[in-house]
Design a protein around this motif. Structure first.
Motif, mmCIF file in Angstrom:
data_model
loop_
_atom_site.group_PDB
_atom_site.id
_atom_site.type_symbol
_atom_site.label_atom_id
_atom_site.label_comp_id
_atom_site.label_asym_id
_atom_site.label_seq_id
_atom_site.Cartn_x
_atom_site.Cartn_y
_atom_site.Cartn_z
ATOM 1 N N GLU A 1 65.096 44.170 13.170
ATOM 2 C CA GLU A 1 63.852 44.083 13.718
ATOM 3 C C GLU A 1 63.053 45.997 13.187
ATOM 4 N N ILE A 2 62.128 45.692 13.545
ATOM 5 C CA ILE A 2 60.749 46.607 13.172
ATOM 6 C C ILE A 2 60.633 46.916 14.451
ATOM 7 N N TYR A 3 60.289 48.257 15.108
ATOM 8 C CA TYR A 3 59.335 48.626 16.043
ATOM 9 C C TYR A 3 58.547 49.389 15.754
ATOM 10 N N LEU A 4 57.054 48.746 16.011
ATOM 11 C CA LEU A 4 56.314 49.780 15.282
ATOM 12 C C LEU A 4 54.918 49.598 17.057
ATOM 13 N N ASP A 5 54.923 51.208 16.974
ATOM 14 C CA ASP A 5 53.661 51.476 18.271
ATOM 15 C C ASP A 5 51.981 50.566 18.034
ATOM 16 N N ALA A 6 51.457 49.997 18.735
ATOM 17 C CA ALA A 6 50.554 49.255 19.177
ATOM 18 C C ALA A 6 49.180 50.248 18.526
ATOM 19 N N ASN A 7 48.963 51.190 19.156
ATOM 20 C CA ASN A 7 48.112 52.043 18.630
ATOM 21 C C ASN A 7 48.067 52.862 17.009
ATOM 22 N N ARG A 8 49.380 52.896 16.482
ATOM 23 C CA ARG A 8 49.060 52.642 15.545
ATOM 24 C C ARG A 8 48.520 52.018 14.371
ATOM 25 N N GLN A 9 47.162 52.552 14.021
ATOM 26 C CA GLN A 9 46.081 50.872 13.255
ATOM 27 C C GLN A 9 45.821 51.781 11.974
ATOM 28 N N ASP A 10 46.433 52.678 11.303
ATOM 29 C CA ASP A 10 46.188 53.888 10.975
ATOM 30 C C ASP A 10 46.608 52.866 9.266
ATOM 31 N N GLN A 11 46.880 53.615 7.825
ATOM 32 C CA GLN A 11 46.811 52.595 6.739
ATOM 33 C C GLN A 11 48.373 53.014 6.724
ATOM 34 N N ARG A 12 49.208 53.327 6.818
ATOM 35 C CA ARG A 12 51.249 53.960 6.752
ATOM 36 C C ARG A 12 50.964 52.439 7.608
ATOM 37 N N ALA A 13 50.577 52.407 9.133
ATOM 38 C CA ALA A 13 50.705 51.157 9.789
ATOM 39 C C ALA A 13 50.845 49.955 9.191
ATOM 40 N N ARG A 14 49.511 49.333 8.444
ATOM 41 C CA ARG A 14 49.170 48.543 7.606
ATOM 42 C C ARG A 14 49.960 48.422 7.299
ATOM 43 N N ASP A 15 50.568 49.300 5.726
ATOM 44 C CA ASP A 15 51.441 48.706 4.448
ATOM 45 C C ASP A 15 52.634 48.331 4.889
ATOM 46 N N LEU A 16 53.291 49.155 6.200
ATOM 47 C CA LEU A 16 54.222 48.955 6.522
ATOM 48 C C LEU A 16 54.268 46.995 7.117
ATOM 49 N N ILE A 17 52.931 46.806 7.900
ATOM 50 C CA ILE A 17 53.291 45.731 8.472
ATOM 51 C C ILE A 17 53.485 44.461 6.748
ATOM 52 N N ASN A 18 52.469 44.867 6.570
ATOM 53 C CA ASN A 18 52.818 44.189 4.904
ATOM 54 C C ASN A 18 54.008 44.190 4.225
ATOM 55 N N LEU A 19 54.112 44.994 4.593
ATOM 56 C CA LEU A 19 55.368 44.949 3.429
ATOM 57 C C LEU A 19 57.064 44.380 4.213
ATOM 58 N N ALA A 20 56.594 44.156 5.328
ATOM 59 C CA ALA A 20 57.148 43.131 6.540
ATOM 60 C C ALA A 20 56.965 41.489 6.292
ATOM 61 N N GLU A 21 55.895 41.145 6.369
ATOM 62 C CA GLU A 21 55.545 40.237 5.743
ATOM 63 C C GLU A 21 55.879 39.602 4.819
ATOM 64 N N THR A 22 55.914 40.827 3.700
ATOM 65 C CA THR A 22 56.255 40.371 2.049
ATOM 66 C C THR A 22 57.959 39.673 1.840
ATOM 67 N N THR A 23 58.438 40.621 3.414
ATOM 68 C CA THR A 23 60.174 40.412 3.581
ATOM 69 C C THR A 23 60.231 39.581 4.303
ATOM 70 N N SER A 24 59.636 38.933 5.303
ATOM 71 C CA SER A 24 60.211 38.179 6.043
ATOM 72 C C SER A 24 60.682 38.914 6.722
ATOM 73 N N THR A 25 60.534 40.546 7.614
ATOM 74 C CA THR A 25 61.328 41.235 8.787
ATOM 75 C C THR A 25 60.360 40.931 9.612
ATOM 76 N N ARG A 26 61.565 41.418 11.029
ATOM 77 C CA ARG A 26 60.585 41.034 12.172
ATOM 78 C C ARG A 26 59.787 42.431 12.332
ATOM 79 N N LEU A 27 58.847 42.438 13.027
ATOM 80 C CA LEU A 27 58.102 43.517 13.535
ATOM 81 C C LEU A 27 57.579 43.103 14.372
#
Length: 249
Positions: A26-52
């Protein structure tokens, strides 16, 4: 030894996601990170079906033991690598190209060495198990993904390993400021293992004695020595350059 651990930083986690998504629990992401790098990581996690999991920054602090995590950490399993160095060497179809680090203790230096090793096609990085840094979370972050792409071997007896490499026909070349041969004057197209010493201390005496050749890096400035990762980059690039020149005729 635990088969799982934490890595942190966007580069390290993105690289692991792209290359070995099944190794991430699983990946743990600071909820306050709402910048492009965070969004890109979220999208990649969704694409690979990885729990975030979105969480607060303090949780990431506790997981990683540092404040330099960029607000993201991943719980990962250890990647399967070659069981022994001999397996890797037996499978090579080109001259062996290895980097040996004798007692490097700074994780930032090891991470940077892995990064340049990946850049110039090194087949493996070899270190001693004792009195040297291993593949820590900081190393993964600094390596920016190279810790997952460059085979890494921590050996019990470095001197014995170097002797075995010599018996396998690999030329052992060490760096030393007092060496009479300079980098530009040596041929580096044979199977080769570069040996670089620890920060400030250099190679241990026995390691130096085992080397087939010692080489110095010519410098015209006022400083007396280079950081080990900088030295590694220079030596590995020159080796890579000579291999390319020989291949292209």
């Amino acid at each position: 030894m635990s088969r799982s651990h934490y890595i942190f930083g966007f580069h390290a986690i993105t690289s692991r996601l792209r290359q070995h998504p099944d190794s991430i629990r699983e990946i743990y992401l600071d909820a306050n990170r709402q910048d492009q790098r965070a969004r890109d990581l979220i999208n990649l996690a969704e694409t690979t079906s990885t729990r975030l999991i979105l969480c607060d920054q303090d949780r990431v602090h506790k997981m990683t033991g540092t404040t330099h995590h960029q607000g993201v950490a991943a719980h990962v399993t250890k990647l399967q690598q070659y069981a022994v160095l001999e397996d890797l060497l037996d499978g090579l179809t080109e001259p062996a190209f290895l980097l040996v680090l004798d007692g490097v203790k700074d994780p930032h230096n090891l991470g940077a060495c892995l990064r340049v090793a990946d850049a110039f096609g090194v087949h493996a990085v070899i270190v001693p198990k004792d009195r040297a840094v291993g593949l820590s979370a900081t190393v993964h972050k600094v390596a920016s993904g190279a810790a997952d792409t460059v085979p890494f071997f921590a050996v019990t007896n470095l001197a014995r390993t170097l002797r075995e490499l010599k018996e396998a026909g690999i030329w052992i070349v060490g760096t030393a400021a007092d060496a009479s041969d300079t980098l530009a004057a040596v041929t580096l197209t044979r199977p080769i293992a570069w040996v670089l010493g620890a920060e400030g201390e250099g190679m241990r005496r026995l390691t130096r004695e085992i080397c087939d050749q010692l080489v110095s890096i010519p410098m015209s400035g006022s400083i007396e020595s280079l950081n080990v990762s900088v030295s590694a980059g220079i030596c590995l690039f020159e080796t890579y350059r000579q291999h390319i020149r020989k291949r292209n005729g």
